[in-house]
Design an enzyme around this catalytic site. Structure first.
Site, PDB file in Angstrom:
ATOM      1  N   ASN A  13       0.786  -0.907   0.076  1.00 43.38           N
ATOM      2  CA  ASN A  13      -0.373  -0.373  -0.219  1.00 43.38           C
ATOM      3  C   ASN A  13       0.927   0.865   0.056  1.00 43.38           C
ATOM      4  OD1 ASN A  13      -1.911   2.153   0.892  1.00 43.38           O
ATOM      5  ND2 ASN A  13      -2.288   1.629   2.422  1.00 43.38           N
ATOM      6  N   LYS A  15      -0.025   4.797  -0.109  1.00 47.04           N
ATOM      7  CA  LYS A  15      -0.427   5.173   0.281  1.00 47.04           C
ATOM      8  C   LYS A  15      -0.236   6.068  -0.368  1.00 47.04           C
ATOM      9  CE  LYS A  15      -0.147   2.951   4.867  1.00 47.04           C
ATOM     10  NZ  LYS A  15      -0.372   3.274   6.151  1.00 47.04           N
ATOM     11  N   HIS A 104      -9.608   0.618   4.543  1.00 48.21           N
ATOM     12  CA  HIS A 104      -8.084   0.790   5.900  1.00 48.21           C
ATOM     13  C   HIS A 104      -8.878   1.994   6.674  1.00 48.21           C
ATOM     14  CE1 HIS A 104      -4.156   2.050   6.872  1.00 48.21           C
ATOM     15  NE2 HIS A 104      -4.112   0.709   5.871  1.00 48.21           N
ATOM     16  N   GLU A 106      -7.439   3.656   8.618  1.00 52.71           N
ATOM     17  CA  GLU A 106      -7.015   5.700   7.419  1.00 52.71           C
ATOM     18  C   GLU A 106      -7.657   6.573   6.502  1.00 52.71           C
ATOM     19  OE1 GLU A 106      -3.088   5.476   5.401  1.00 52.71           O
ATOM     20  OE2 GLU A 106      -2.307   4.864   7.515  1.00 52.71           O
ATOM     21  N   GLU A 176      -5.654  -5.745  10.129  1.00 55.11           N
ATOM     22  CA  GLU A 176      -4.148  -4.545  10.065  1.00 55.11           C
ATOM     23  C   GLU A 176      -4.609  -4.184  11.897  1.00 55.11           C
ATOM     24  OE1 GLU A 176      -2.709  -3.514   6.906  1.00 55.11           O
ATOM     25  OE2 GLU A 176      -4.483  -2.038   6.871  1.00 55.11           O
ATOM     26  N   GLY A 182       2.509   2.683  11.061  1.00 55.00           N
ATOM     27  CA  GLY A 182       3.376   3.162   9.780  1.00 55.00           C
ATOM     28  C   GLY A 182       4.337   2.999  12.006  1.00 55.00           C
ATOM     29  N   SER A 220       3.466  -2.620  10.023  1.00 57.01           N
ATOM     30  CA  SER A 220       4.723  -2.416  10.244  1.00 57.01           C
ATOM     31  C   SER A 220       5.545  -4.046   9.752  1.00 57.01           C
ATOM     32  CB  SER A 220       5.543  -2.204  11.426  1.00 57.01           C
ATOM     33  OG  SER A 220       4.591  -1.003  11.706  1.00 57.01           O
ATOM     34  N   GLY A 241       2.729  -0.900   4.479  1.00 57.35           N
ATOM     35  CA  GLY A 241       3.282  -0.019   4.061  1.00 57.35           C
ATOM     36  C   GLY A 241       3.858   0.354   4.054  1.00 57.35           C
TER      37      GLY A 241
HETATM   38  C1  PEP Z   1      -0.500  -0.504   5.812  1.00 56.79           C
HETATM   39  O1  PEP Z   1      -0.412   1.508   5.653  1.00 56.79           O
HETATM   40  O2  PEP Z   1      -1.783  -0.498   5.710  1.00 56.79           O
HETATM   41  C2  PEP Z   1       0.889  -0.299   6.616  1.00 56.79           C
HETATM   42  C3  PEP Z   1       0.402  -1.964   7.583  1.00 56.79           C
HETATM   43  O3  PEP Z   1       1.112   0.120   7.273  1.00 56.79           O
HETATM   44  P1  PEP Z   1       3.166  -0.140   7.805  1.00 56.79           P
HETATM   45  O4  PEP Z   1       3.070  -1.643   6.857  1.00 56.79           O
HETATM   46  O5  PEP Z   1       3.695   1.347   6.796  1.00 56.79           O
HETATM   47  O6  PEP Z   1       2.418  -0.475   9.089  1.00 56.79           O
END
Ligand code: PEP
Length: 261
Positions: A13, A15, A104, A106, A176, A182, A220, A241
């Site tokens: 992703n 973003k 998601h 966000e 998630e 993040g 992460s 991400g």
């Molecule tokens: C995401 O945005 O779906 C995500 C898991 O981000 P990150 O891997 O940066 O934590």
């Protein structure tokens, strides 16, 4: 290799990243990494989700590679019409995009996508023939109060009423935990496995397809923790991400799932 028949999925992703010049480099590097023989579409499905203005260009550049192009979101409005700024599921499908992230955290947190809105998005995407990567996950507060499972299973139930029996094969779940996105904090493989097993159980109560639905972990994920996560029986892949903006890191994560599953 586990006994599961689910082919893992690893999805990046991107973003609201990167600038065009960096995207060109990233795509070039990804194509180079994924042309190696260690991973094939039979051992791991791979996708990247660029910003909407780059979808077609990325799709074009990835043609012939094993990397699928995924939309990060879709409108809650179906079809065509006077809806400035929106991209409907039909428009995605018309452009050859077959996969979309929906729900998601966000989108839910920053853009106020309520459960109702998320439901409409899932419904529209499925009606247009897209495969939905449906994101679920609890906040830190919800986890600390002991509500994590209840929150996540409710998010699964939210869409149960609108996913027709034959459409479950077009659903991928991405668990998630919001506190792990993040932040550099990852759920321990044990905690992630526990939640994935609960999700699998919940899905199996809703649909006979339950045991065949891929459940990805996100939060992460990086090369350093991918092998451990991939070793968990109910973790069928990763939504990545930050680490997906580096081709080599993303490739190593995909490799971990391709080899372990
Ligand atoms: C995401 O945005 O779906 C995500 C898991 O981000 P990150 O891997 O940066 O934590």
């Amino acid at each position: 290799m586990s006994g599961s028949t689910i082919i893992p999925w690893v999805v990046g992703n991107w973003k609201m990243n990167p600038l065009q010049a960096n995207a060109e480099q990233l795509i070039h590097d990804l194509k180079q990494c994924f042309s190696q023989v260690e991973i094939s579409a039979q051992s791991c499905h791979v996708g990247v989700a660029p910003v909407s203005i780059a979808l077609l260009n990325v799709q074009d550049q990835l043609r012939g590679s094993m990397i699928n192009t995924v939309a990060q979101d879709v409108s809650r409005i179906a079809g065509l019409g006077a809806y400035t700024g929106e991209v409907s599921a039909e428009l995605l499908s018309d452009s050859g995009i077959q996969f979309v992230l929906v729900g998601h955290s966000e989108r839910r947190e920053i853009f106020s996508d309520t459960a109702e809105v998320v439901k409409e998005k899932v419904k529209n995407a499925l009606s247009a023939g897209l495969t939905v990567i449906y994101c679920v996950g609890e906040s830190l507060e919800q986890r600390e109060k002991g509500h994590a499972e209840q929150v996540v299973l409710q998010q699964i139930c939210d869409i149960a009423a609108i996913v027709q029996a034959e459409k479950w094969q077009k659903i991928i779940i991405a668990y998630e935990p919001i506190w792990a996105i993040g932040t550099g904090k990852t759920a321990s493989p044990e905690d992630a496995q526990t939640m994935h097993a609960k999700i699998r159980e919940g899905l199996s109560q809703i649909t006979a397809e339950g045991k065949n639905i891929a459940i990805l972990y996100g939060g992460s994920v990086k090369p350093e923790n991918a092998v451990e996560l991939a070793a968990c029986p109910d973790i069928d892949g990763a939504l990545v991400g930050g680490a997906s903006l580096n081709a080599e890191s993303f490739y190593q994560i995909a490799q971990a799932f391709a080899k372990t599953k």
